[in-house]
Scaffold this active site. Structure first.
Site, PDB file in Angstrom:
ATOM      1  CG  HIS A   1       4.699 129.411  30.299  1.00  0.00           C
ATOM      2  ND1 HIS A   1       5.878 128.953  30.644  1.00  0.00           N
ATOM      3  CD2 HIS A   1       3.939 129.133  31.647  1.00  0.00           C
ATOM      4  CE1 HIS A   1       6.100 128.331  31.729  1.00  0.00           C
ATOM      5  NE2 HIS A   1       4.772 128.552  32.307  1.00  0.00           N
ATOM      6  CG  LEU A   2      -0.982 131.031  26.463  1.00  0.00           C
ATOM      7  CD1 LEU A   2      -2.275 130.737  26.733  1.00  0.00           C
ATOM      8  CD2 LEU A   2      -0.787 130.642  24.893  1.00  0.00           C
TER       9      LEU A   2
END
Length: 505
Positions: free
Chosen positions: A431-432
């Site tokens: 998750h970015l």
């Protein structure tokens, strides 16, 4: 409007809008624009994923859909492995299709902190609903498998809140393969939902096409310059002129592209992630996690700051995880049918950055955990250990090189009030976000409240870069919701600009 060849090696095109990236953000923008009757060209760096890649073999799936074969890391101490999709459909092809909304209190905090207009939970609800409907977000019917039961039983035995998770799916019958491309198309990724719909309305999608530059003149994006590969593998230069330009290349490559174009103010300075630590649980009875669905419950007692969930499990992936410390863990491979994998993730206080490097395709990505992040990771790991022993695990082995593993619940609080060992801890994330935060707080925000890059009339960002901070949940629904919102605002803004121009004439 139709494209035409100027030279054999150069393709010049015109469109109402050009979208860079075909993941959750780009596909959502395309849905709005094509429904409004615009002619859209979409440029995607990766290729279409062939059905033959719907395989439980990790190496095949990684090569087909993951950037860098799944082997990328942010520079830091320690480096944090991160994963990105690079294919038609982007990250929606490799994620677990979990559908969650960001916490309402967090949305309100972000609205106030970043001064984001029309950003209340109620105002965003319509966009979340649209995203959930698009992917048919629903609870999975029928038995979910032992890995799910383990997490649920462990959490409930400790009196914690445990929630069943909705997924974007339709008629899912497969086992634990969502992160290796759905083998039967049941996962409602962008490649089977919004992209075909937009293409039916006339959108033209160029795969294997990497954007090199967005040309900007007098405050407007005038052209997108890219390099494509034709069927024979030959390079073809592509130049697209469009009235609207949307950058949807993800939280790493969107800021890298914008900075290469000379747009640097508060862009790529505030990378956020979900630092995640895994643990392997060994049981006395066979788990056969490879035959079950991805665990579809999560311990939500400690959200949004901390969350405990289940990881994808196949023999190949399990072997890769053991390779972090094969000398001490290799023997577990013989007992793989008795094992299952789980994770704890936290909302960090640390911040990273993204910087393009001259002559190199991949940007420099760095991330530094704050001291309190290390404490939080130790605590969520201890909570994960407690849950596993409450579910009758015989042994729990955290992803810390050299750690012998815990054999009783009395041992799991080793790291409760002290940070994890930095050199030995193996962290990862899928998750970015947050590299182009939106809002009217100009000292903190890269784009305005609706994703428009300041100083450029027709250039918009619409992907995970817009999520102001780590949300503590899977981000796909938030990415889609914000992209729908950006696209609608861009249409409105464009109409206003045309009206003003007509009035002047």
């Amino acid at each position: 409007m139709k494209g035409r060849f100027r030279l054999k090696s150069e393709l010049q095109l015109e469109a109402d809008a050009v979208i860079i990236g075909s993941g959750a953000g780009g596909a959502s923008v395309a849905d709005v624009l094509t429904a409004a009757g615009l002619y859209v060209i979409m440029l995607e760096e990766g290729g279409p994923v062939p059905s033959s890649s719907a395989s439980p073999v990790a190496s095949e799936a990684f090569a087909a859909a993951w950037r860098g074969g799944g082997l990328t890391a942010a520079i830091g101490r320690p480096p944090i492995a991160y994963a990105e999709g690079r294919c038609v459909g982007g990250g929606t092809e490799i994620n677990s299709a979990i559908a969650q909304r960001a916490d309402s209190d967090l949305l309100d905090q972000w609205r106030k902190l970043y001064k984001i207009e029309n950003f209340t939970p109620d105002e965003l609800s319509q966009y979340y609903h649209r995203a959930e409907t698009t992917v048919n977000a629903s609870l999975t019917p029928g038995p979910l498998g032992r890995p799910t039961d383990i997490l649920r039983l462990g959490g409930e035995a400790l009196g914690w809140k445990v929630s069943e998770l909705k997924r974007g799916q339709r008629g899912c019958k497969g086992a634990n393969r969502c992160s290796f491309i759905c083998p039967n198309g049941a996962k409602q990724s962008m490649a089977v939902t919004l992209l075909p719909k937009s293409m039916d309305r006339g959108m033209r999608l160029f795969a294997r096409t990497r954007v090199d530059k967005i040309r900007i003149e007098k405050g407007r994006a005038t052209a997108v310059v890219a390099q494509s590969r034709d069927a024979g593998g030959q390079a073809v230069h592509v130049r697209v002129k469009a009235g609207l330009v949307f950058v949807c290349a993800g939280a790493i490559h969107t800021p890298a592209l914008l900075r290469r174009c000379g747009l640097r103010k508060r862009i790529g300075d505030t990378l956020r992630i979900h630092p995640t630590i895994r643990a392997t649980a060994l049981f006395d009875e066979p788990v056969n996690a490879h035959q079950s669905r991805l665990p579809l419950t999560a311990v939500t007692e400690f959200m949004p700051e901390q969350r405990i969930g289940g990881s994808v499990f196949t023999p190949a992936v399990f072997g890769l995880s053991l390779a972090e410390d094969w000398t001490n863990r290799g023997e577990l491979m013989q007992a793989w049918r008795f094992c299952s994998s789980y994770y704890g993730m936290v909302r960090p206080r640390g911040v990273g950055s993204v910087r393009p490097l001259p002559g190199i395709d991949e940007p420099l990505v760095s991330f530094k955990l704050a001291p309190e992040d290390w404490i939080a990771l130790g605590q969520v790991l201890a909570l994960l250990g407690r849950a596993m022993f409450a579910a009758d695990a015989r042994k729990v082995i955290p992803s810390i090189s050299g750690h012998e593993g815990w054999t009783s619940p009395d041992e799991v609080d080793d790291f409760w009030n002290k940070p994890l060992p930095k050199k030995a801890t193996n962290l990862m994330t899928i998750h970015l976000f947050s590299t182009c935060p939106p809002g009217e707080h100009r000292d903190a925000c890269a784009v305005d409240s609706y994703g428009r890059v300041r100083g450029v009339e027709n250039l918009f960002v619409a992907d995970g870069s817009l999520i102001p901070e780590a949300p503590g949940v899977n981000p796909q629904m938030t990415i889609m919701a914000l992209a729908f919102r950006v696209a609608e605002a861009a249409l409105s803004h464009s109409a206003q600009v045309r009206a003003r121009s007509a009035a002047r004439e």
